[in-house]
Design a protein around this motif. Structure first.
Motif, PDB file in Angstrom:
ATOM      1  N   ILE A  44      49.643 -68.093   3.939  1.00 35.53           N
ATOM      2  CA  ILE A  44      49.675 -66.581   3.166  1.00 35.53           C
ATOM      3  C   ILE A  44      48.604 -65.624   3.849  1.00 35.53           C
ATOM      4  N   VAL A  45      47.790 -66.315   3.883  1.00 29.93           N
ATOM      5  CA  VAL A  45      46.872 -64.879   4.312  1.00 29.93           C
ATOM      6  C   VAL A  45      47.179 -64.314   5.707  1.00 29.93           C
ATOM      7  N   VAL A  46      47.523 -64.866   6.649  1.00 26.66           N
ATOM      8  CA  VAL A  46      47.068 -64.717   7.973  1.00 26.66           C
ATOM      9  C   VAL A  46      48.661 -64.040   7.640  1.00 26.66           C
ATOM     10  N   GLY A  47      50.269 -64.653   7.152  1.00 28.05           N
ATOM     11  CA  GLY A  47      51.311 -64.184   7.364  1.00 28.05           C
ATOM     12  C   GLY A  47      51.095 -62.750   6.217  1.00 28.05           C
ATOM     13  N   ALA A  48      50.724 -62.924   5.510  1.00 29.82           N
ATOM     14  CA  ALA A  48      51.059 -61.482   4.666  1.00 29.82           C
ATOM     15  C   ALA A  48      50.285 -60.568   6.086  1.00 29.82           C
ATOM     16  N   GLY A  49      48.954 -60.889   6.464  1.00 25.12           N
ATOM     17  CA  GLY A  49      48.374 -59.968   7.449  1.00 25.12           C
ATOM     18  C   GLY A  49      49.284 -59.619   8.329  1.00 25.12           C
ATOM     19  N   VAL A  50      49.568 -60.737   8.954  1.00 23.94           N
ATOM     20  CA  VAL A  50      50.328 -60.656  10.503  1.00 23.94           C
ATOM     21  C   VAL A  50      51.782 -59.748  10.097  1.00 23.94           C
ATOM     22  N   ALA A  51      52.187 -59.306   9.107  1.00 24.57           N
ATOM     23  CA  ALA A  51      53.320 -59.283   8.747  1.00 24.57           C
ATOM     24  C   ALA A  51      53.478 -57.644   7.953  1.00 24.57           C
ATOM     25  N   ALA A  52      51.749 -57.353   7.831  1.00 24.15           N
ATOM     26  CA  ALA A  52      51.410 -55.756   7.845  1.00 24.15           C
ATOM     27  C   ALA A  52      51.495 -55.477   9.234  1.00 24.15           C
ATOM     28  N   GLN A  53      50.698 -55.746   9.859  1.00 21.76           N
ATOM     29  CA  GLN A  53      50.073 -55.604  10.714  1.00 21.76           C
ATOM     30  C   GLN A  53      51.590 -54.854  11.717  1.00 21.76           C
ATOM     31  N   ALA A  54      52.630 -55.564  11.569  1.00 21.08           N
ATOM     32  CA  ALA A  54      54.049 -55.884  12.624  1.00 21.08           C
ATOM     33  C   ALA A  54      54.895 -54.167  11.954  1.00 21.08           C
ATOM     34  N   ALA A  55      54.000 -53.810  10.864  1.00 21.18           N
ATOM     35  CA  ALA A  55      54.151 -52.730  10.025  1.00 21.18           C
ATOM     36  C   ALA A  55      53.620 -51.697  10.218  1.00 21.18           C
ATOM     37  N   GLY A  56      52.909 -51.526  10.608  1.00 19.48           N
ATOM     38  CA  GLY A  56      51.749 -50.562  11.218  1.00 19.48           C
ATOM     39  C   GLY A  56      50.735 -50.424  10.408  1.00 19.48           C
ATOM     40  N   LEU A  57      50.529 -51.257   9.628  1.00 18.02           N
ATOM     41  CA  LEU A  57      49.085 -51.302   8.569  1.00 18.02           C
ATOM     42  C   LEU A  57      48.149 -52.277   9.450  1.00 18.02           C
ATOM     43  N   MET A 117      45.902 -55.477   9.350  1.00 20.31           N
ATOM     44  CA  MET A 117      45.747 -57.103   8.642  1.00 20.31           C
ATOM     45  C   MET A 117      45.364 -56.729   7.135  1.00 20.31           C
ATOM     46  N   SER A 118      43.926 -56.610   6.947  1.00 15.69           N
ATOM     47  CA  SER A 118      43.567 -56.557   5.731  1.00 15.69           C
ATOM     48  C   SER A 118      44.550 -55.977   4.216  1.00 15.69           C
ATOM     49  N   ILE A 119      45.348 -54.758   4.372  1.00 12.89           N
ATOM     50  CA  ILE A 119      46.305 -54.548   3.628  1.00 12.89           C
ATOM     51  C   ILE A 119      46.717 -55.888   2.898  1.00 12.89           C
ATOM     52  N   GLY A 120      47.474 -56.651   3.903  1.00 15.30           N
ATOM     53  CA  GLY A 120      48.565 -57.148   4.088  1.00 15.30           C
ATOM     54  C   GLY A 120      48.046 -58.422   3.026  1.00 15.30           C
ATOM     55  N   ALA A 121      47.402 -58.619   3.531  1.00 18.82           N
ATOM     56  CA  ALA A 121      45.711 -60.240   2.567  1.00 18.82           C
ATOM     57  C   ALA A 121      45.975 -59.456   1.208  1.00 18.82           C
ATOM     58  N   LEU A 122      45.459 -57.878   1.039  1.00 20.91           N
ATOM     59  CA  LEU A 122      45.278 -57.904  -0.316  1.00 20.91           C
ATOM     60  C   LEU A 122      46.754 -57.995  -0.682  1.00 20.91           C
ATOM     61  N   ILE A 123      47.494 -57.693  -0.687  1.00 23.31           N
ATOM     62  CA  ILE A 123      48.861 -57.413  -1.112  1.00 23.31           C
ATOM     63  C   ILE A 123      48.331 -58.721  -1.467  1.00 23.31           C
ATOM     64  N   ALA A 124      48.674 -59.913  -0.892  1.00 19.66           N
ATOM     65  CA  ALA A 124      49.616 -60.886  -1.016  1.00 19.66           C
ATOM     66  C   ALA A 124      48.364 -62.369  -2.167  1.00 19.66           C
ATOM     67  N   GLY A 125      46.894 -61.207  -1.981  1.00 12.80           N
ATOM     68  CA  GLY A 125      46.124 -61.520  -3.442  1.00 12.80           C
ATOM     69  C   GLY A 125      46.544 -61.555  -5.098  1.00 12.80           C
ATOM     70  N   VAL A 126      46.868 -59.610  -5.094  1.00 10.14           N
ATOM     71  CA  VAL A 126      47.662 -59.275  -6.108  1.00 10.14           C
ATOM     72  C   VAL A 126      48.800 -60.507  -6.578  1.00 10.14           C
ATOM     73  N   MET A 127      49.155 -60.361  -5.890  1.00 13.11           N
ATOM     74  CA  MET A 127      50.980 -61.369  -6.116  1.00 13.11           C
ATOM     75  C   MET A 127      50.547 -62.595  -6.341  1.00 13.11           C
ATOM     76  N   ILE A 128      49.316 -63.295  -6.188  1.00  9.10           N
ATOM     77  CA  ILE A 128      48.894 -64.727  -6.296  1.00  9.10           C
ATOM     78  C   ILE A 128      47.714 -64.597  -7.034  1.00  9.10           C
ATOM     79  N   ALA A 129      47.432 -63.468  -7.657  1.00 12.59           N
ATOM     80  CA  ALA A 129      46.467 -63.083  -9.605  1.00 12.59           C
ATOM     81  C   ALA A 129      48.027 -63.579  -9.951  1.00 12.59           C
ATOM     82  N   GLU A 130      48.826 -62.727  -9.902  1.00 10.77           N
ATOM     83  CA  GLU A 130      50.011 -63.378 -11.606  1.00 10.77           C
ATOM     84  C   GLU A 130      50.516 -64.346 -11.725  1.00 10.77           C
TER      85      GLU A 130
END
Length: 609
Positions: free
Chosen positions: A254-267, A269-282
């Motif tokens: 989840i961490v690496v996948g979200a980061g790679v997906a964010a990088q592919a979108a031009g963001l 890697m850390s932003i993708g990981a942050l979003i994944a963490g926020v979603m799991i927090a719920e």
């Protein structure tokens, strides 16, 4: 990796890093110096500009140096992503919403104002408009990877300072993608003389669209697949009574996948990981995920700090120390002054604002990304920018010192912080009762607590039970309460009592031992299988144990004797006598320092019985 780097083989750099983590960092900890400084110092010492520069004359030194910094850089990016993921786990969409004034107010203004002021300063030093803008934007950001661990180490994350600091850092992380796009915009729009052509700006701004779409896709896909994935792994783990490695693998994915997906979108890697963490927090799996990720985060962040140290060219600093150290001090002072003023403008108390400004004053890791992009694109002059990057590295070394200075200056408590409306609700309510095991027994205990308005938090390892309780509005999490880390994350430090209702005696013992090791004075009530198990639990330090088969057997015997005609008086006397025998056994099993009151293990106990 090419074999033979520095004569040490394919994994030599990894061995050198692990040796540094196992020797240098504990040494710094023993000297009561921040481990962050330990990793930074190890990077300077073991990098190509440290001992590596002597390897030509002494080839044996190559065995003790890191020969390929690019590989350390790749791992360090993962470390920052894991840090942001862990931060996201402590958030939720509701908590982010409650912090919006600080994030999109104070944080956004800090990025804009610091970029403008620093950029103007570089323009006055003779840099082109585009080059000054790139330098200003890069240095306006602070170091999430250094600041957050340092503040956590000093216990400063949960108060007003932690909230304001995190809000600004979050705004900065969100600004990385727009800043990188702006650098590309400056390249496309800059004329040979350094002047901007406004007619090209609108067309270049369309580059933001893929990032926005990618961000939306990460959120949507995450909401659809995260819970089912964790539920599937948890069920497999329950069936096999193992499967911990599957949970760890899913967390890493989840961490690496979200980061790679964010990088592919031009963001980033850390932003993708942050979003994944926020979603799991719920979700109900947040605490279990946090425990599984923590070791990877610490080790990979260590790689990041070592990478920063490696980037410090000691000889280049020695060649022009006045410029390097002077610029580092100037950058820190200007940013700290601006952040202090903005924090006060946002109603933050003076001492809180001082501490926030000091830790955010030094440059951050994204400065290297932005300035390197500027150099590659030709808008930042290489020679001057290299010196600026050295100054940024020096300033990052000062974060632990700035944190210590800020805490000293803000030692007295603030009478008013001005942050009431931005304060998120606590994740775990102080004074709640913890229920371990939420099956039939645990649910009934929870119902009775709720009837008397006593808040509680529940833990269970049955994913179906956790999901059903979550839907019913129960504050419950998936996780193993036999692990001290899980009990700590769920708030055992402030819990009013702990009730263990599981029907597996061995697991009950495990939870009791872990809980008592953390809090010796807490009220702890446990479900026991029989009188022998209850005696064992009293020996482990429970406040009360309830032997289910013993009490049921006594009640069955009582009803049977009365129904077949034995006089009730004789029956009750014999039942009470049998209960007293059990209580005597339990009292004898109780440690001497806990025998200050009679046990209430069986129905009908009275003081002094």
């Amino acid at each position: 990796m090419a074999i033979g780097h520095g004569g040490g083989g394919e994994y030599k750099d990894l061995v050198v890093f692990l040796a540094a983590a196992g020797v240098v960092v504990p040494l710094f900890s023993r000297l009561k110096i921040s481990p962050v400084l330990g990793f930074l110092a190890a990077g300077v010492l073991l990098g190509p500009h440290g001992l590596g520069s002597l390897a030509e004359n002494a080839p044996w030194l190559s065995w003790f140096t890191i020969s390929d910094p690019t590989q350390i850089a790749q791992l360090s990016e993962l470390g920052v992503a894991f840090l942001l993921f862990m931060i996201g786990l402590e958030l939720s969409w509701e908590r982010l919403k409650s912090m919006r004034r600080l994030v999109f107010g104070l944080g956004l203004m800090q990025v804009v104002i610091c970029s403008v002021v620093l950029g103007a300063g570089f323009a006055l030093l003779g840099q082109s408009l585009a080059g000054a803008a790139v330098l200003g934007m890069g240095l306006a950001l602070s170091s999430t990877a250094v600041v957050m661990p340092v503040m956590a180490e000093r216990g400063r994350l949960k108060g007003a300072v932690g909230r304001s600091t995190f809000a600004v850092l979050l705004a900065q992380d969100l600004a990385v993608a727009p800043i990188l796009i702006t650098v590309s915009l400056l390249v496309a729009a800059a004329a040979p003389g350094g002047l901007l052509e406004p007619q090209l700006i609108g067309r270049t701004l369309f580059a933001l669209a893929p990032a926005a779409i990618g961000l939306a896709l990460v959120v949507v896909i995450g909401r659809l697949v995260l819970r089912p994935l964790f539920r599937s792994v948890a069920r497999s783990r329950k069936r096999t009574n193992s499967g911990q490695e599957l949970f760890v693998a899913l967390c890493l994915l989840i961490v690496v996948g979200a980061g790679v997906a964010a990088q592919a979108a031009g963001l980033s890697m850390s932003i993708g990981a942050l979003i994944a963490g926020v979603m799991i927090a719920e979700t109900e799996y947040r605490r279990e995920v946090e425990i599984n990720i923590e070791p990877f985060k610490g080790l990979l962040l260590g790689v990041f700090f070592v990478g920063v140290g490696i980037g410090l060219d000691v000889r280049a600093v020695a060649a022009d120390p006045l410029f390097i150290f002077g610029l580092a001090a100037l950058i820190t002072a200007v940013k700290a002054g601006l952040i202090f003023g903005l924090a006060r403008l946002w109603g933050i108390g003076a001492r809180t604002a001082i501490e926030t400004a000091l830790v955010l004053g030094p440059a951050g890791e994204f400065a290297f990304v932005i300035l390197a992009t500027g150099m590659a694109e030709g808008v930042a002059p290489p020679a001057f920018t290299q010196g600026v990057m050295l100054s940024a590295t020096i300033s990052m070394f000062t974060v632990p010192l700035m944190a210590a200075l800020g805490q000293r200056l803000s030692r007295r408590p603030e009478t008013s912080t001005g942050l009431a409306e931005d304060t998120p609700p606590p994740v775990v309510r102080d004074g709640a009762v913890m229920i371990v095991g939420y099956g039939r027994v645990g649910r009934l205990v929870g119902d009775m607590l709720a009837e008397h308005n006593v808040p509680f938090i529940a833990l269970d390892t049955d994913p179906a039970a956790v999901t059903a309780a979550r839907k019913a509005g129960v504050d419950i999490y998936y996780g193993d309460a036999g692990r001290a880390e899980m009990l700590e994350l769920c708030g055992i430090g402030t819990a009013r009592a702990l009730v263990v209702t599981m029907d597996a005696p061995g697991k009950v013992d495990e939870v009791v031992i872990a809980a008592r090791a953390l809090r010796s004075e807490m009220t702890l009530i446990a479900r026991a299988r029989d009188d022998r198990h209850a005696a064992r639990l009293y020996g482990l330090g429970v406040t009360d144990a309830v032997p289910e088969t013993t009490e049921a057997s006594l009640q069955l015997a009582e009803n049977t004797l009365v129904d077949i005609g034995v006089p009730m008086g004789l029956v009750l006397a014999s039942i009470h006598e049998k209960r007293d025998q059990f209580r005597a056994v339990f009292q004898a099993a109780t440690p001497a320092d806990r025998r200050n009151r009679p046990t209430r293990a069986l129905r009908g106990s009275t003081p002094g019985s």
